[in-house]
Design a protein around this motif. Structure first.
Motif, PDB file in Angstrom:
ATOM      1  N   CYS B  52     -11.172   3.430  22.112  1.00 31.69           N
ATOM      2  CA  CYS B  52     -11.351   4.346  20.977  1.00 31.69           C
ATOM      3  C   CYS B  52     -11.612   5.781  21.423  1.00 31.69           C
ATOM      4  N   GLU B  77     -10.065  10.787  16.892  1.00 32.22           N
ATOM      5  CA  GLU B  77      -9.401  10.720  15.597  1.00 32.22           C
ATOM      6  C   GLU B  77      -7.892  10.530  15.714  1.00 32.22           C
ATOM      7  N   ALA B  80      -7.272   6.927  16.189  1.00 37.46           N
ATOM      8  CA  ALA B  80      -7.416   6.218  14.916  1.00 37.46           C
ATOM      9  C   ALA B  80      -6.157   6.403  14.079  1.00 37.46           C
ATOM     10  N   CYS B  81      -5.666   7.625  14.044  1.00 37.67           N
ATOM     11  CA  CYS B  81      -4.478   7.913  13.251  1.00 37.67           C
ATOM     12  C   CYS B  81      -3.241   7.225  13.831  1.00 37.67           C
ATOM     13  N   PHE B  85      -8.105   0.661  15.469  1.00 37.18           N
ATOM     14  CA  PHE B  85      -9.289   0.525  14.626  1.00 37.18           C
ATOM     15  C   PHE B  85     -10.280  -0.398  15.299  1.00 37.18           C
ATOM     16  N   LEU B  86     -11.530   0.041  15.340  1.00 34.10           N
ATOM     17  CA  LEU B  86     -12.571  -0.768  15.973  1.00 34.10           C
ATOM     18  C   LEU B  86     -13.553  -1.278  14.921  1.00 34.10           C
ATOM     19  N   ILE B  87     -13.669  -2.589  14.841  1.00 30.73           N
ATOM     20  CA  ILE B  87     -14.748  -3.165  14.034  1.00 30.73           C
ATOM     21  C   ILE B  87     -15.959  -3.188  14.942  1.00 30.73           C
ATOM     22  N   MET B  88     -16.940  -2.382  14.595  1.00 32.81           N
ATOM     23  CA  MET B  88     -18.038  -2.177  15.536  1.00 32.81           C
ATOM     24  C   MET B  88     -19.075  -3.278  15.451  1.00 32.81           C
ATOM     25  N   GLU B 159     -16.850  -3.136   7.313  1.00 29.59           N
ATOM     26  CA  GLU B 159     -15.933  -2.843   8.419  1.00 29.59           C
ATOM     27  C   GLU B 159     -14.559  -3.444   8.126  1.00 29.59           C
ATOM     28  N   GLN B 162     -12.715  -1.522   5.531  1.00 32.54           N
ATOM     29  CA  GLN B 162     -12.120  -0.298   6.074  1.00 32.54           C
ATOM     30  C   GLN B 162     -10.825  -0.610   6.797  1.00 32.54           C
ATOM     31  N   LEU B 166      -7.226   0.890   5.909  1.00 37.12           N
ATOM     32  CA  LEU B 166      -6.577   1.784   6.878  1.00 37.12           C
ATOM     33  C   LEU B 166      -5.373   1.137   7.567  1.00 37.12           C
TER      34      LEU B 166
END
Lengths: 449, 252
Positions: B52, B77, B80-81, B85-88, B159, B162, B166
């Motif tokens: 990330c 960012e 991410a775009c 995607f990170l599920i934290m 999460e 999201q 996304l």
């Protein structure tokens, strides 16, 4: 003597009451030094120069029949059609002309707007409900409405810039809300400063009286347009009297040019059951101070003095409060939040005084600041003077930085760093903004951050 | 052959001068689900943060490519775009920022990146509510500030929401099952599975085999001392559950 005090002929030079006030104030003005406790953190060197200019009295010019520029931007209709008027603009029709020379700012919500341009009141009055009287301060003096209230409770030894303001006493309004009168929308004093006149010294004095059970919202907005480096000094004093059960929501937004100086003193006196809810957002100016002195005179008088400040560059923005609990069962609360970046400096000096017989009183104070850079600075001086023994009092101060974990979290969702910071700054101000009662004013200021 | 979605080659990296990842290799193709299992302290979370681009994590050598592009020079960012995607494991609380506006901002930031027009607010809210309903997130929760006062299960569901909104190309689940009871685990797993198709890929980083009963992987890798020491199919996970990591952890 300081270059701030100059000889200038003002309206009412032949009225003893007015000239007497000016005379006394001129003699009382003193310039704080580095040793002055109240100005220890907020340095005034930008004022210690001799080049401030005081504009001639608009009142006297009118009386002397001097030709005044008449155009829509000063609220007066142009008398010449189909040709250039005295402001140098070509006007087609009387009704439809739009003057582009000055973009007068309006508020994004309905309000009874009153405009000042470069410190001069533009004499257009909105149609306010009955029981609401608005006139220039000079008019109030002339017809005896001022009632000897002006300056009655301001100690020049403590407030030198109030003395300076009084030395030039002329511009400003007398706002009188009669017993039980209520306003359906806020009164807004909009102060436009335009570029072009360098080093202008402006003094505005407003006298605001709410009789028993009267209720009003007052917005003060200071903004600037034109050459960004313009330097001027707006020196404002508001004297506010709240009768029994009267309520005033007072919201100030200072967004002056970044080289400007803006000093303001709000002096508030509250009788029983009266409520003052003050909020001030400071964002502009190189040197800004918003000082609020509240005297809770009688039982159940309440005051909130909340503030937010936000700056970058080299500015110093100062929030100073002095809350005096003079009677039992009085209440005060202060929440001040700041965000400081660059090499800027935030100052908070907050005083709570509780008199010996002011038992069962509550005074709260909290200041929090976010520092965005290593060179940003915040100076905080809370002062509690408590002479009663049965009171609830608290004060706190905290300083922090933007949370890197929050920032990473937001960016990991695709939000750019700059936007993520802005969102966190907005979020930081949420609680203090929520203390503004009027949602529309709240939204307006939230968008200005 | 298509370009792999994610390629990690001979990666050495660490945090604060301490080397944690030591010669890591992994290739994930579109549509694949990979699980990385390993003992505590193997560097699993470090790996997810490296992907990330979390500040403070430094790569000393090696290559990370995402869809053939060099990932290592991209900002958080941008990654991410691009679709990571990170599920934290421990989602942070963000007081003052409501879930709805946060997500709307994130979605529009990503749309802007791809030169797509911003979503209409009403449309967005409708979509968010619909997706939320599937995960047991009601409208009230969407109005609350991000993660503030959420239980462990609620945080993980948020999460997942999201991620659903996304729609990333590669979702990384970092110990997504920690702190979850079995019902919450099923909801999260279902949310993740809903996203699975032959284009999107998953990297599931976990300690326990439990989560893999619900999110069935194509490949399982054993991660110890900064690199992959063994790879296999889903049966490897069962084996690990039985025998533990002892054989992979060197005596120090």
């Amino acid at each position: 003597m300081s270059g701030l005090i100059q000889e200038v002929k003002l309206f009412g030079y032949n009225i003893p009451r007015i000239e007497g006030l000016r005379e006394k104030a001129r003699a009382s003005f003193w310039m704080p030094t580095v040793k002055t406790q109240a100005w220890k953190y907020t340095k005034l060197h930008s004022l210690k120069v001799d080049d401030f200019v005081v504009e001639p009295s608009k009142f006297l010019e009118e009386i002397e029949g001097k030709e005044i520029e008449e155009h829509c931007c000063c609220g007066e209709n142009c008398h010449q059609h189909g040709e250039s008027c005295s402001c140098g603009h070509h006007h087609e029709e009387r009704e439809k002309h739009e003057c582009k020379c000055r973009n007068k700012k309006h508020l994004p919500f309905a309000a009874y707007e009153l405009h000042f341009e470069n410190g001069k009141f533009v004499p257009i009055y909105p149609a306010t409900p009955s029981g609401v009287e608005i006139m220039t301060l000079m008019e109030a003096f002339a017809i005896g409405e001022e009632n000897h209230l002006l300056g009655k409770y301001i100690d020049y030894a403590k407030y030198p810039f109030a003395a300076l303001n009084t030395a030039y006493l002329e511009e400003g309004l007398f706002i009188h809300i009669h017993k039980s009168a209520k306003l359906d929308k806020p009164l807004a004093l909009i102060n436009h400063t335009y570029g072009g006149q360098e080093n202008l010294l402006v003094n505005i004095r407003n006298l605001i009286v709410l009789e028993d059970d009267a209720k009003a919202e007052l917005v003060e907005y200071y903004h600037y347009s034109g050459e960004p480096k313009s330097r001027y000094f707006n020196n404002i004093v508001n004297e506010i009297y709240l009768g029994a059960g009267a309520e005033l929501d007072h919201c100030r937004y200072q967004n002056e040019a970044y080289k400007a100086v803006h000093l303001a003193l709000n002096s508030v006196r509250i009788k029983t059951q009266g409520i003052y809810n003050g909020f001030c957002l400071q964002k502009g100016a190189d040197l800004g101070r918003s000082e609020t002195q509240v005297r809770l005179l009688e039982k159940n008088a309440k005051a909130e003095v909340n503030a937010a400040y936000l700056m970058n560059g080299w500015a110093t923005l100062d929030t100073t409060t002095d809350i005096e609990h003079l009677s039992p069962e009085t209440y005060s609360s202060q929440l001040i939040k700041g965000v400081v970046g660059g090499e800027a400096k935030g100052v908070f000096q907050g005083k709570i005084y509780i008199a010996q017989d002011a038992q069962k009183t509550e005074g709260r104070q909290l200041h929090k600041a976010l520092l965005l850079s290593d060179t940003a600075e915040v100076d905080v001086k809370p002062e509690l003077e408590i002479f009663a023994d049965d009171v609830k009092c608290s004060h706190g101060a905290a300083c922090g930085e933007l949370d890197q974990e929050q920032l990473f979290y937001m960016r990991s969702r695709g939000i750019g760093e700059k936007d993520a910071k802005q969102m966190l700054i907005n979020a930081y101000f949420t609680d203090v903004m929520a203390r503004i009662h009027n949602i529309k004013i709240q939204e307006w200021l939230q968008n200005e951050i | 052959m298509n370009t792999p979605l994610l390629e990690i080659e001979d990666l050495y990296a660490g945090v604060a001068g301490k080397e944690i990842i030591k010669g890591f290799n992994l290739t994930i193709n579109e549509g694949e689900v990979h699980a990385i299992m390993g003992p505590n302290g193997a560097g699993k979370s470090t790996l997810s943060y490296l992907l990330c681009g979390k500040p403070g994590y430094e790569i000393t050598s090696g290559v990370i490519k995402f869809r053939g592009k060099n990932l290592m020079t991209m900002s958080v960012e941008e990654r991410a775009c691009e679709g990571i995607f990170l599920i934290m494991q421990y989602p942070v609380e963000i007081p003052g920022v409501p879930v709805t506006s946060f997500l709307k901002y994130a979605v529009n930031a990503q749309r802007k990146y791809h030169n797509q027009p911003e979503l209409d607010t009403m449309e967005f809210i409708k979509m968010l509510r619909e997706e939320g309903r599937k995960l047991g997130i009601d409208a009230e929760m969407l109005k609350r500030p991000v993660n503030v006062g959420f239980s462990g299960g609620e945080k993980k569901r948020l999460e997942t929401l999201q991620m659903a909104v996304l729609k990333p190309q590669l979702a990384i689940l970092d110990e997504a099952d920690s702190g979850l009871d079995i019902d919450a685990l099923k909801i999260v797993a279902e949310g993740v599975n809903n996203l699975r198709d032959n284009k999107r890929s998953l990297l599931v980083i976990t300690h326990y085999q439990r989560l893999l009963n619900y999110i069935v992987p194509d490949f399982v890798h054993v991660f110890a001392d900064g690199r992959i020491v063994k790879s296999g199919d889903k049966n490897l996970a069962l084996e690990l559950e039985e025998k533990g990591y002892a054989e992979f952890v060197k005596d120090k």
